[in-house]
Every structure is written in C-alpha cells, then in structure tokens.
Design an enzyme around this catalytic site. Sequence first.
Site, mmCIF file in Angstrom:
data_model
loop_
_atom_site.group_PDB
_atom_site.id
_atom_site.type_symbol
_atom_site.label_atom_id
_atom_site.label_comp_id
_atom_site.label_asym_id
_atom_site.label_seq_id
_atom_site.Cartn_x
_atom_site.Cartn_y
_atom_site.Cartn_z
ATOM 1 N N LYS A 38 0.812 -1.221 0.000
ATOM 2 C CA LYS A 38 0.000 0.000 0.000
ATOM 3 C C LYS A 38 0.843 1.268 0.000
ATOM 4 O O LYS A 38 0.502 2.257 -0.618
ATOM 5 C CB LYS A 38 -0.851 0.040 1.277
ATOM 6 C CG LYS A 38 -2.218 -0.567 1.125
ATOM 7 C CD LYS A 38 -2.946 -0.593 2.447
ATOM 8 C CE LYS A 38 -3.816 0.611 2.700
ATOM 9 N NZ LYS A 38 -4.617 0.432 3.941
ATOM 10 N N LYS B 126 -9.999 4.817 30.354
ATOM 11 C CA LYS B 126 -10.624 3.957 29.339
ATOM 12 C C LYS B 126 -10.372 2.466 29.574
ATOM 13 O O LYS B 126 -11.066 1.642 28.999
ATOM 14 C CB LYS B 126 -10.184 4.388 27.942
ATOM 15 C CG LYS B 126 -10.804 5.731 27.551
ATOM 16 C CD LYS B 126 -10.730 6.029 26.074
ATOM 17 C CE LYS B 126 -11.294 7.428 25.836
ATOM 18 N NZ LYS B 126 -11.328 7.798 24.416
ATOM 19 N N ASP C 299 -12.979 5.240 20.352
ATOM 20 C CA ASP C 299 -12.920 6.582 20.901
ATOM 21 C C ASP C 299 -13.805 7.477 20.011
ATOM 22 O O ASP C 299 -14.126 7.079 18.881
ATOM 23 C CB ASP C 299 -11.440 6.993 20.849
ATOM 24 C CG ASP C 299 -11.254 8.470 20.963
ATOM 25 O OD1 ASP C 299 -11.718 9.031 21.964
ATOM 26 O OD2 ASP C 299 -10.654 9.076 20.053
ATOM 27 N N THR D 168 -15.837 7.174 25.057
ATOM 28 C CA THR D 168 -15.353 8.544 24.858
ATOM 29 C C THR D 168 -15.129 9.234 26.200
ATOM 30 O O THR D 168 -15.784 8.900 27.187
ATOM 31 C CB THR D 168 -16.376 9.346 24.008
ATOM 32 O OG1 THR D 168 -16.031 10.715 24.022
ATOM 33 C CG2 THR D 168 -17.787 9.203 24.538
ATOM 34 N N ASP E 142 -12.102 16.448 15.656
ATOM 35 C CA ASP E 142 -12.103 16.952 17.030
ATOM 36 C C ASP E 142 -13.244 17.955 17.253
ATOM 37 O O ASP E 142 -13.367 18.937 16.515
ATOM 38 C CB ASP E 142 -10.747 17.622 17.315
ATOM 39 C CG ASP E 142 -10.454 17.672 18.796
ATOM 40 O OD1 ASP E 142 -11.167 16.992 19.569
ATOM 41 O OD2 ASP E 142 -9.511 18.387 19.185
ATOM 42 N N ASP F 123 -7.086 7.500 19.074
ATOM 43 C CA ASP F 123 -6.019 8.357 18.521
ATOM 44 C C ASP F 123 -4.996 8.764 19.569
ATOM 45 O O ASP F 123 -3.970 9.326 19.233
ATOM 46 C CB ASP F 123 -6.619 9.631 17.902
ATOM 47 C CG ASP F 123 -7.256 10.522 18.964
ATOM 48 O OD1 ASP F 123 -8.258 10.081 19.570
ATOM 49 O OD2 ASP F 123 -6.752 11.633 19.200
ATOM 50 N N ASP G 197 -13.783 11.643 19.580
ATOM 51 C CA ASP G 197 -13.080 12.741 18.881
ATOM 52 C C ASP G 197 -11.801 12.253 18.208
ATOM 53 O O ASP G 197 -10.998 11.567 18.831
ATOM 54 C CB ASP G 197 -12.701 13.853 19.868
ATOM 55 C CG ASP G 197 -13.906 14.570 20.435
ATOM 56 O OD1 ASP G 197 -14.753 13.901 21.056
ATOM 57 O OD2 ASP G 197 -14.008 15.792 20.254
ATOM 58 N N ASP H 145 -7.883 21.416 25.077
ATOM 59 C CA ASP H 145 -8.376 21.467 26.456
ATOM 60 C C ASP H 145 -7.625 20.411 27.260
ATOM 61 O O ASP H 145 -6.916 19.581 26.689
ATOM 62 C CB ASP H 145 -9.900 21.229 26.519
ATOM 63 C CG ASP H 145 -10.357 19.989 25.757
ATOM 64 O OD1 ASP H 145 -9.645 18.964 25.820
ATOM 65 O OD2 ASP H 145 -11.413 20.019 25.102
HETATM 66 P P1 IMP Z 1 -12.638 11.473 23.142
HETATM 67 O O1 IMP Z 1 -11.578 11.744 22.120
HETATM 68 O O2 IMP Z 1 -13.896 10.913 22.532
HETATM 69 O O3 IMP Z 1 -12.148 10.655 24.286
HETATM 70 O O4 IMP Z 1 -13.130 12.901 23.725
HETATM 71 C C1 IMP Z 1 -12.254 13.805 24.334
HETATM 72 C C2 IMP Z 1 -12.815 15.199 24.320
HETATM 73 O O5 IMP Z 1 -14.103 15.277 24.920
HETATM 74 C C3 IMP Z 1 -11.984 16.156 25.120
HETATM 75 O O6 IMP Z 1 -10.922 16.660 24.385
HETATM 76 C C4 IMP Z 1 -12.971 17.250 25.486
HETATM 77 O O7 IMP Z 1 -12.967 18.253 24.494
HETATM 78 C C5 IMP Z 1 -14.324 16.585 25.450
HETATM 79 N N1 IMP Z 1 -14.954 16.470 26.780
HETATM 80 C C6 IMP Z 1 -16.182 16.903 27.080
HETATM 81 N N2 IMP Z 1 -16.486 16.615 28.351
HETATM 82 C C7 IMP Z 1 -15.437 15.971 28.878
HETATM 83 C C8 IMP Z 1 -15.200 15.396 30.166
HETATM 84 O O8 IMP Z 1 -16.015 15.417 31.083
HETATM 85 N N3 IMP Z 1 -14.004 14.816 30.321
HETATM 86 C C9 IMP Z 1 -13.091 14.742 29.322
HETATM 87 N N4 IMP Z 1 -13.299 15.251 28.115
HETATM 88 C C10 IMP Z 1 -14.464 15.874 27.878
HETATM 89 MG MG MG Z 2 -9.871 11.023 20.759
#
Ligand code: IMP
Ligand code: MG
Length: 435
Positions: free
Chosen positions: A121, A362, A161, A197, A169, A392, A163, A354
């Site tokens: 690939k 997790k 996951d 998540t 994101d 990620d 985001d 953030d």
């Molecule tokens: P993940 O990539 O699905 O694990 O989501 C992570 C993102 O969720 C973080 O970067 C935050 O922007 C958002 N987030 C919203 N609420 C929370 C929380 O209570 N704890 C951690 N992340 C949160």
């Molecule tokens: Mg993520």
Amino acid sequence: MTTRYRVEYALKTHRRDQFIEWIKGLLAVPFVLYSQPHGVFDNAATTGASSSESLTTTREEAHRRYSEILRDVELMIDDHILHQNDADNPFPSKLKLLVPSIGPFFTRLPLEAAFKFQDRKRYISSRRFVSPSFNDVRLILNSAQIMAVTTYGTLQLATFDGDVTLYDDGQSLEPNSPVIPRLIDLLHKNVKIGIVTAAGYTSADRYYARLHGLLDTIANDPTLSPTQKNSLIVMGGEANYLFEFDASSPHLLSPVPRDQWLTPEMMSWDDRDINQILDVAEDALRECIKSMNLPAELMRKDRAVGIIPSPPHVRIPRESLEETVLLVQKILEISTRAGRHKRVPFCAFNGGNDVFVDIGDKSWGVKVCQRWFGASTKGGIIKGENTLHVGDQFLSAGANDFRARSVGTTAWIASPAETVELLDELADLMGKKLS
Ligand code: IMP
Ligand code: MG
C-alpha cells in the site's frame, strides 16, 4: 516545513512511543545500507543494468531486509508472551530488556505479513530518500493487530474513541460519515460496539447530538435484528456514564443506572475520595491558568474537572496543555501518596485544545463494555484477545486511549479517514475468514 523546533519537540520522551521508535531504529539500518540516495545510481553504474532494473533490485533487497527484521521482532514478541504467561519465570524477556516500557500482549503479532501488506500500500521499500517512519510502523502494528484478532481468534467487541477517531475533534458523527456503514457492517457480523469517549455528559440528548448520524441509521435499518441493534452502547466520561441503544427512547439511548454496570472495584470508589481528587485537580488547574496566563476557564463536572479555551475558539499553546497535564498528574500522585485521599484511578489528558482530569480511565470503560456484552457468555466477560479498541491518543503521558491497552488489543489511528481504512481492512479479513 519541519522546523528544528518541531523536530526537537517531538524528541521529548513524553511525545515518543518507545516500541515504535525502537522498530524504526532497526529499520533505519537496512535503509541506510541499501536504500540511501546513492543506491539509485550505484547498481546501474557497477552492473550496467538499466536504472529501472537497479531500482527493482534495491527495492527487493530493502523489502527482504525489512521483512526479516519484522519477523525477528515478531519472534521476540512470541518470547515476550511466553514470559508474561509464566508467573514462575523471574527473568524479563529480551524485548522487555530492550524496550523497558513494553506492556502485555493479548495476541501474537504477525508483523512480517503486516509489513508485506503495508508495503504493497505504502511502497515503503521503494523509497530511497525517506526511511521507514513512525507512521509506517504504527500502521504495520495496526495491520498486524487486526490480522491477529481475526485470524487467531474471533473479534467479539470493537470499542471506539469519539473525537478524532469517529469524527473530527469537537465535531459530531453526521449521517453522511463514511464510518457509519462500516460500523453497521460490524453489527451485521454480530460484533458488539462500545463508543468509549472521554466526553462526559449526564443526559442522552448530549450524546445524541454527537452521535445522531449513527444512532438514526441503526434505528432505521430494517436489516439489523433487534439483538444487533442492542449491540451498541456508549460509555461516556471514560468510565462514568453508560447508555444503551434504545429504539423507543426519543434520543435513541437510555441511561443505565450505575449499580447495573459498575465493576466490584469501581463500587469501592468512595464519593468523598472522588470529590477530594477533583478538588486537588481543580486547584492545580487554576494554578496553571494563573501561572501560564492561559486563555482558558475552568469547567467542573460531577466526575471530571477540566480547562477549556476562553473565548471558545482561541488556541491554547500545545506546550502549555502538556505542561498542565504533567503538572496535574504529578500533584495528584503526590496527594495520593500523602494520604489526602484514597487511590482512585484518574486520567489527566490533553484533548487537543483542552485538558481534562476524569475519574477512571478507558481501561475501566472498555472493561465495562467487556462485562456488559460478556454477561451472557461463558466466563461472563469478553476477553482482551477478542476485543479491539480504536483510538487516537496512545502516547503514554497525557493520552486517554493508552490506558485501554491494559485490557484489550488496540489500534492507533490518526484521523477518522484512517479509521475508515482500518475498518475496511478488518472487514476484508473477517470476510476472508468467513469464506
Ligand atoms: P474522546 O476523544 O472521545 O475521548 O473525547 C475527548 C474530548 O471530549 C476532550 O478533548 C474534550 O474536548 C471533550 N470532553 C467533554 N467533556 C469531557 C469530560 O467530562 N471529560 C473529558 N473530556 C471531555
Ligand atoms: Mg480522541
């Protein structure tokens, strides 16, 4: 343009994966010996072969050497697995001595076959000027892992996951996302799905807002059986809020009360300790906002505390985010050792723009999914070797998917587009196995 600054920044130990860097180093040797720029001319000049013949020879030689190295690493992992399964053996494996940060493996990894697949690939052996990279090795490891979970056993549970893995994101899973048909295909194949998540919300409407494309598609798909539809759960806030798919609920998700899914260990986490940890973290985060003058504000939740950009779209410097994570981690470790609260697992991580400190992590989130779907099976739990977590964030410091490695196999992707590619690879392998 890669600046010297960026290169040096990437060398910081908290931004490196030792196992991947080690494999990269091994592959650099044949690259230098066989593929370096002069290789383009050498063979033609010395053998009189045409330049395309010489390029083919160099490529074949590089391919052979890379394959051999990956086969050797594969055997070293086999030996490491023997050590990890032998409680009476006091000696570390050779791999452990070479890569001290290496953890447990749930399956062996067919690295040579995975390399051959990725080489077809990505044309890794054809490159004369760019050596096998971090991303090449990461993708070889991913391919090896999904070959292993489908070939040596059966994939029963896939956790994702949110985001950066399922959507960009801060975005949502829209109805036209190419990830959705791949997830539906997994449900058709009776694979259970957990979305694990960090995003922590107490109500179903907030998760519906992020995942509506997938939830609506499942609800409206007449080809999925009720059991397959109920094979999707959402584990939010790392390991704090569980929702199950529910076609009759307005937001297609129903909250599951904690007493129905907390593991015995999680039940022992005391609310007083949890609040104390969040108080300590909150103080540390406030201190970071002040000392680094961060354009951020504090966000306290029931099971998490974080800092988010303020005003909302301003960028917080990456260095400040990482400094904040490392500092809060340290302060929480010290406060645990000092006995200010009992040890309760937490996860401090850099979410891109953030920083959050969540109660649990997790590994607990994926474990809850394994128990939830494994309850009706023999053994009561889906095992690590039958579980794949896709995420990620896998750097050891300040990354939340990393923890999932202790309970199941994992794949490290860098974008939702890579998740799509990985799921196509997976579907292909599962299809071949079925036929
Ligand atoms: P993940 O990539 O699905 O694990 O989501 C992570 C993102 O969720 C973080 O970067 C935050 O922007 C958002 N987030 C919203 N609420 C929370 C929380 O209570 N704890 C951690 N992340 C949160
Ligand atoms: Mg993520």
